[in-house]
Enzyme design. Structure first.
Site, PDB file in Angstrom:
ATOM      1  CE1 TYR A   6      -1.681   9.968   2.185  1.00 48.85           C
ATOM      2  CE2 TYR A   6      -3.497  11.283   3.064  1.00 48.85           C
ATOM      3  CZ  TYR A   6      -2.445  10.399   3.264  1.00 48.85           C
ATOM      4  OH  TYR A   6      -2.166   9.951   4.523  1.00 48.85           O
ATOM      5  CB  SER A  16      -5.240   8.980   6.231  1.00 49.91           C
ATOM      6  OG  SER A  16      -5.318  10.385   6.344  1.00 49.91           O
TER       7      SER A  16
END
Length: 251
Positions: free
Chosen positions: A162, A149
């Protein structure tokens, strides 16, 4: 030409394992790779959606099999890989795509959600690698594609854990790349993509922030094209890292 030579050509059909295939980037990737003629083994927890996707792709002439998959369970991931090998004879590519994103500020102390992200986003990737690495090394070819990501490139508030998991995916990918001369290792870092991931955010502050963050988003097929591009390169070309983000995104 021998069979072993045919699946070394980039335009030929490859056997691809795909985790987290029931929606979002996984579903879009399954659709594109199937349309390109690759043979797919798709897995996810939501079997109703998996079965529906497989039926749709098969109706269009695709070669697709599916299996319920929990990437946090190493034995389940191994069984998934074994199923793919038994079905198609070997494995060319694994796409470790399954991921969760329940964002929250650290002081919300959502420890269960932190552990869930660590289990799915990090352990899930490691389980995928462990399930295919011995066979890929033995056969002398293979490709591991891990979905990280832009959260693996920089950290933002509510996303500390995250982002940590996505940094880990990049670290694991680069470590694997350096340790092998035979396998190709690709990490793909999507920017903001329309998906159901934001729906998993239980923290109100983080959920509201994500809504504004997602005002500029690209569709999952943009990431699917990146996956297809990495797969399509010749065996001696390793696309190590791809960052794919919206043109208008400042992040």
């Amino acid at each position: 030409m021998t069979t072993s030579a045919t699946h070394h050509t980039p335009e030929s059909s490859k056997v691809v394992l795909l985790t987290g295939a029931s929606s979002g980037i996984g579903e879009a990737t399954a659709q594109l790779l199937s349309a390109l003629g690759h043979r797919l083994v798709i897995g996810a927890r939501r079997t109703d959606r998996l079965e529906q996707l497989a039926d749709t792709l098969k109706a269009k002439g695709g070669q697709v099999v599916w299996r319920a998959l929990d990437v946090t369970d190493q034995q389940d991931v191994q069984a998934f890989a074994d199923f793919g090998r038994e079905t198609f004879g070997h494995i060319d590519v694994i796409v470790n795509n399954a991921g969760v994103m329940p964002l929250s500020p650290l002081n919300a102390l959502k420890v269960d959600e932190w552990n869930r992200m660590i289990d799915v986003n990090i352990r899930g990737v490691l389980h995928g690698i462990a399930a295919v690495l011995p066979d890929m090394e033995r056969q002398g070819f293979g490709q591991v594609i891990n979905i990280s990501s832009i959260g693996g490139l920089s950290v933002s508030p509510t996303a500390a854990v995250y982002c940590a998991t996505k940094y880990a995916v990049r670290a694991i990918s680069d470590g694997l790349r350096q340790e092998t001369e035979k396998l190709r290792v690709t990490v793909i870092c999507p920017g903001v993509v329309t998906s159901e991931l934001a729906d998993t955010i239980s923290d109100t502050t983080a959920r509201d922030a994500m809504k504004s963050f997602r005002s500029v988003a690209i569709t999952p097929d943009a990431i699917a094209r990146a996956v297809a591009y990495a797969i399509a390169q010749p065996d001696d070309v390793d696309v190590s890292e791809l960052v794919v983000r919206p043109t208008a995104s400042p992040y």
